[in-house]
Design a protein around this motif. Sequence first.
Motif, PDB file in Angstrom:
ATOM      1  N   MET A 320      -8.249 -50.977 126.343  1.00 59.48           N
ATOM      2  CA  MET A 320      -8.582 -52.404 126.308  1.00 59.48           C
ATOM      3  C   MET A 320      -8.652 -52.944 124.881  1.00 59.48           C
ATOM      4  SD  MET A 320     -11.704 -52.615 129.025  1.00 59.48           S
ATOM      5  CE  MET A 320     -11.626 -51.914 130.661  1.00 59.48           C
ATOM      6  N   HIS A 321      -8.828 -52.055 123.905  1.00 60.54           N
ATOM      7  CA  HIS A 321      -9.064 -52.483 122.528  1.00 60.54           C
ATOM      8  C   HIS A 321      -8.052 -51.815 121.592  1.00 60.54           C
ATOM      9  CE1 HIS A 321     -12.895 -53.133 124.661  1.00 60.54           C
ATOM     10  NE2 HIS A 321     -13.048 -54.150 123.844  1.00 60.54           N
ATOM     11  N   PRO A 322      -6.848 -52.373 121.500  1.00 62.26           N
ATOM     12  CA  PRO A 322      -5.774 -51.759 120.701  1.00 62.26           C
ATOM     13  C   PRO A 322      -6.147 -51.537 119.235  1.00 62.26           C
ATOM     14  CG  PRO A 322      -4.927 -53.528 122.077  1.00 62.26           C
ATOM     15  CD  PRO A 322      -6.409 -53.591 122.189  1.00 62.26           C
ATOM     16  N   LEU A 362     -20.467 -44.206 125.433  1.00 66.74           N
ATOM     17  CA  LEU A 362     -21.644 -43.694 126.138  1.00 66.74           C
ATOM     18  C   LEU A 362     -22.763 -44.743 126.199  1.00 66.74           C
ATOM     19  CD1 LEU A 362     -21.784 -40.074 124.679  1.00 66.74           C
ATOM     20  CD2 LEU A 362     -21.124 -40.730 126.994  1.00 66.74           C
ATOM     21  N   ARG A 363     -22.785 -45.648 125.234  1.00 67.70           N
ATOM     22  CA  ARG A 363     -23.774 -46.729 125.278  1.00 67.70           C
ATOM     23  C   ARG A 363     -23.484 -47.649 126.453  1.00 67.70           C
ATOM     24  NH1 ARG A 363     -24.482 -52.046 123.901  1.00 67.70           N
ATOM     25  NH2 ARG A 363     -22.334 -52.297 123.198  1.00 67.70           N
ATOM     26  N   LEU A 364     -22.234 -48.094 126.557  1.00 67.56           N
ATOM     27  CA  LEU A 364     -21.877 -49.038 127.602  1.00 67.56           C
ATOM     28  C   LEU A 364     -21.757 -48.387 128.973  1.00 67.56           C
ATOM     29  CD1 LEU A 364     -19.234 -51.185 125.694  1.00 67.56           C
ATOM     30  CD2 LEU A 364     -21.496 -51.928 126.449  1.00 67.56           C
ATOM     31  N   ALA A 365     -21.472 -47.084 128.998  1.00 62.01           N
ATOM     32  CA  ALA A 365     -21.309 -46.384 130.276  1.00 62.01           C
ATOM     33  C   ALA A 365     -21.999 -45.020 130.201  1.00 62.01           C
ATOM     34  CB  ALA A 365     -19.827 -46.227 130.600  1.00 62.01           C
ATOM     35  N   PRO A 366     -23.339 -45.014 130.147  1.00 59.86           N
ATOM     36  CA  PRO A 366     -24.059 -43.731 130.087  1.00 59.86           C
ATOM     37  C   PRO A 366     -23.808 -42.923 131.352  1.00 59.86           C
ATOM     38  CG  PRO A 366     -25.587 -45.518 130.566  1.00 59.86           C
ATOM     39  CD  PRO A 366     -24.258 -46.151 130.244  1.00 59.86           C
ATOM     40  N   PRO A 367     -23.534 -41.627 131.238  1.00 60.55           N
ATOM     41  CA  PRO A 367     -23.184 -40.824 132.421  1.00 60.55           C
ATOM     42  C   PRO A 367     -24.257 -40.828 133.501  1.00 60.55           C
ATOM     43  CG  PRO A 367     -23.557 -39.436 130.488  1.00 60.55           C
ATOM     44  CD  PRO A 367     -23.482 -40.833 130.003  1.00 60.55           C
ATOM     45  N   GLY A 368     -25.517 -40.764 133.104  1.00 56.80           N
ATOM     46  CA  GLY A 368     -26.623 -40.893 134.049  1.00 56.80           C
ATOM     47  C   GLY A 368     -27.244 -42.260 133.875  1.00 56.80           C
ATOM     48  N   ALA A 369     -26.792 -43.238 134.668  1.00 56.29           N
ATOM     49  CA  ALA A 369     -27.192 -44.627 134.446  1.00 56.29           C
ATOM     50  C   ALA A 369     -28.674 -44.848 134.706  1.00 56.29           C
ATOM     51  CB  ALA A 369     -26.369 -45.558 135.329  1.00 56.29           C
ATOM     52  N   THR A 370     -29.249 -44.066 135.624  1.00 55.42           N
ATOM     53  CA  THR A 370     -30.658 -44.216 135.992  1.00 55.42           C
ATOM     54  C   THR A 370     -31.308 -42.846 136.057  1.00 55.42           C
ATOM     55  OG1 THR A 370     -30.043 -46.121 137.369  1.00 55.42           O
ATOM     56  CG2 THR A 370     -32.252 -45.223 137.672  1.00 55.42           C
ATOM     57  N   PHE A 413     -17.573 -54.005 123.321  1.00 54.18           N
ATOM     58  CA  PHE A 413     -17.261 -52.653 122.841  1.00 54.18           C
ATOM     59  C   PHE A 413     -16.982 -52.717 121.346  1.00 54.18           C
ATOM     60  CE2 PHE A 413     -14.155 -49.203 122.027  1.00 54.18           C
ATOM     61  CZ  PHE A 413     -14.901 -48.119 122.473  1.00 54.18           C
ATOM     62  N   ASP A 414     -17.880 -52.143 120.552  1.00 55.33           N
ATOM     63  CA  ASP A 414     -17.752 -52.201 119.093  1.00 55.33           C
ATOM     64  C   ASP A 414     -18.265 -50.891 118.488  1.00 55.33           C
ATOM     65  OD1 ASP A 414     -17.630 -52.810 116.417  1.00 55.33           O
ATOM     66  OD2 ASP A 414     -19.320 -54.210 116.434  1.00 55.33           O
ATOM     67  N   PRO A 415     -17.373 -49.928 118.260  1.00 57.62           N
ATOM     68  CA  PRO A 415     -17.804 -48.629 117.704  1.00 57.62           C
ATOM     69  C   PRO A 415     -18.479 -48.721 116.345  1.00 57.62           C
ATOM     70  CG  PRO A 415     -15.589 -48.476 118.629  1.00 57.62           C
ATOM     71  CD  PRO A 415     -15.942 -49.939 118.611  1.00 57.62           C
ATOM     72  N   ASP A 416     -18.247 -49.816 115.611  1.00 60.14           N
ATOM     73  CA  ASP A 416     -18.879 -49.960 114.298  1.00 60.14           C
ATOM     74  C   ASP A 416     -20.403 -50.045 114.381  1.00 60.14           C
ATOM     75  OD1 ASP A 416     -16.466 -49.835 113.050  1.00 60.14           O
ATOM     76  OD2 ASP A 416     -16.328 -51.962 112.527  1.00 60.14           O
ATOM     77  N   MET A 470     -12.790 -55.928 130.061  1.00 57.12           N
ATOM     78  CA  MET A 470     -14.218 -55.584 130.090  1.00 57.12           C
ATOM     79  C   MET A 470     -14.937 -56.378 131.176  1.00 57.12           C
ATOM     80  SD  MET A 470     -14.952 -53.276 127.720  1.00 57.12           S
ATOM     81  CE  MET A 470     -16.684 -53.452 127.321  1.00 57.12           C
ATOM     82  N   GLU A 471     -14.566 -57.642 131.328  1.00 56.25           N
ATOM     83  CA  GLU A 471     -15.222 -58.513 132.306  1.00 56.25           C
ATOM     84  C   GLU A 471     -14.918 -58.088 133.737  1.00 56.25           C
ATOM     85  OE1 GLU A 471     -15.056 -60.141 128.454  1.00 56.25           O
ATOM     86  OE2 GLU A 471     -13.339 -59.600 129.728  1.00 56.25           O
ATOM     87  N   GLN A 472     -13.794 -57.434 133.943  1.00 56.78           N
ATOM     88  CA  GLN A 472     -13.393 -57.024 135.287  1.00 56.78           C
ATOM     89  C   GLN A 472     -13.963 -55.668 135.702  1.00 56.78           C
ATOM     90  OE1 GLN A 472      -9.156 -57.163 134.659  1.00 56.78           O
ATOM     91  NE2 GLN A 472      -8.947 -59.211 135.533  1.00 56.78           N
ATOM     92  N   MET A 473     -14.546 -54.934 134.762  1.00 58.14           N
ATOM     93  CA  MET A 473     -15.071 -53.615 135.092  1.00 58.14           C
ATOM     94  C   MET A 473     -16.210 -53.729 136.102  1.00 58.14           C
ATOM     95  SD  MET A 473     -15.099 -51.433 131.539  1.00 58.14           S
ATOM     96  CE  MET A 473     -15.251 -49.844 132.362  1.00 58.14           C
ATOM     97  N   GLN A 474     -16.182 -52.872 137.102  1.00 55.24           N
ATOM     98  CA  GLN A 474     -17.235 -52.836 138.116  1.00 55.24           C
ATOM     99  C   GLN A 474     -17.661 -51.388 138.318  1.00 55.24           C
ATOM    100  OE1 GLN A 474     -15.300 -54.767 141.513  1.00 55.24           O
ATOM    101  NE2 GLN A 474     -16.458 -56.629 141.098  1.00 55.24           N
TER     102      GLN A 474
END
Length: 498
Positions: A320-322, A362-370, A413-416, A470-474
């Motif tokens: 998504m982020h070239p 991992l911040r935006l999609a932590p493997p164990g969300a809860t 999404f901003d790795p910086d 990013m907006e379409q991710m579910q």
Amino acid sequence: MFAIVLFLIAACVCYYYTSCAFLYYYTCVVRARYAQDVPCAQPCYPLIGNGLSFLEKSPVKLFQNVVQPFNQFNRWFKVWLGPQLMLCTSHPVLAESVLSHPKCLDKPFFYSFVQLEQGILTRKYQNWKRYRKVMSPAFSTSKVTNALPLFVMCAENMMSKLEAMVANDSTVSLAPVLSECLLNVIFSTTLGANVVEEREAKHILNNLDILFQMISARAINALHHIDWVYKHTNNCKIESASRAACYSVVDKVLASRRSALENEFYEANDSPAMLDRLLSVNEDGPLSDTEIVQNIYSIVGAGNDTTAHSLGHTCLFLAMHPAVQRRLYQELRDVFYTADEPITEEKLKQLSYMECVIKESLRLAPPGATVAREAQEDLTVEGQLIPRGTTVVVSLFALHRRKDFWGADAERFDPDRFLPQRCKNRMGCAFMPFNTGSRNCIGSRYAMQIMKIILCKIVRRYELHTELTMEQMQFRFDIALKQEQGYSIRFERRVESD
């Protein structure tokens, strides 16, 4: 005589309902007084509490319903699952205080639905400490480093399969490819087994996915917490069949490895296979067969699902982020002078931007969300009393997206964000993708290393593209965080110039 029978029946019915009413009053009024000033998620109804919000059939809608109150309340709020009261939060300070508290280290009752009571994932704290002590050396820095050649071999096998798939169709569903690779890595390092046959790998992965969906659905359905109710449901039948299918494959590999060990001389401390360590435990007596098997199941199930989908999310974010992808590719070219240069520990340490990319994913999609804990004793956290037996639920997904800690662009999404100068003034507890405290993820080093190796292989060889935004991710509700639309990515072979 008939009148006496009727009287006894009436007395029994009255006693039953009086007892139920007393229990309900005690649970919902007397014992819950400590949380009377804590706001409650809505809608909340008598008897069923917030249960209607969690009866949603759609896994995506269910995930949204679970996360919504965590975004709504700043600190504590409460949720009722029938008569069960749970304290909830997504505040980093509160979350860290709970997850690191020495009196709040047990897993709540619904973790038992995994049915691995003798494994490291769900075991009560006192027994868990022994498993952790036995298994931790297998995940030490030196062991992960020693396993590097095995990681690379599995990644190269995966790339060979990926190349064959891309040759037929440039758009590939990446999740099955990653899951099969991770399954081979975990089987090799856990059981000392050879590569799993492709047919068996697909069989176990498909059934693991179904099994985890059933367990997750049961955890938030108060009625299904009752064993005799749940065992008559269709979900229970599906779960039992999937569990048996998963176990049959692992059991076969486990039996093969045990047979081989009977004819080998080995030192368990030097063996790369965790099974060897479990079989050789002597301190406080040997582990039972059930303990050994359930610990293996715990690592195979949890390790594969979380790492494979974390990699899938990272590849999607890169596609998504070239600009981010180009920057990562350039770092790979700077560190590895040729495409076929061997991957070593020293080279991986130089990939600082890749570290930022993985952490942001991992911040935006932590493997164990809860995650959840149960208080072993009465305790107080930031002024809030938490009585013994209380379940505390933390949403890492919501925590990682809080704008008061991550800024107005927290959804971007901003790795910086993970460059040293930007991390300097940020609370460490604002980022905990592998949980925190003594019951954090035992395989975090392991996961980070294999993720780096696979990303090295993929990004160096291919440009990644996707139509998804990013907006379409579910995301869907599950034990491990998963993307509902899948992980379809278009691969374009890179042409490198000197």
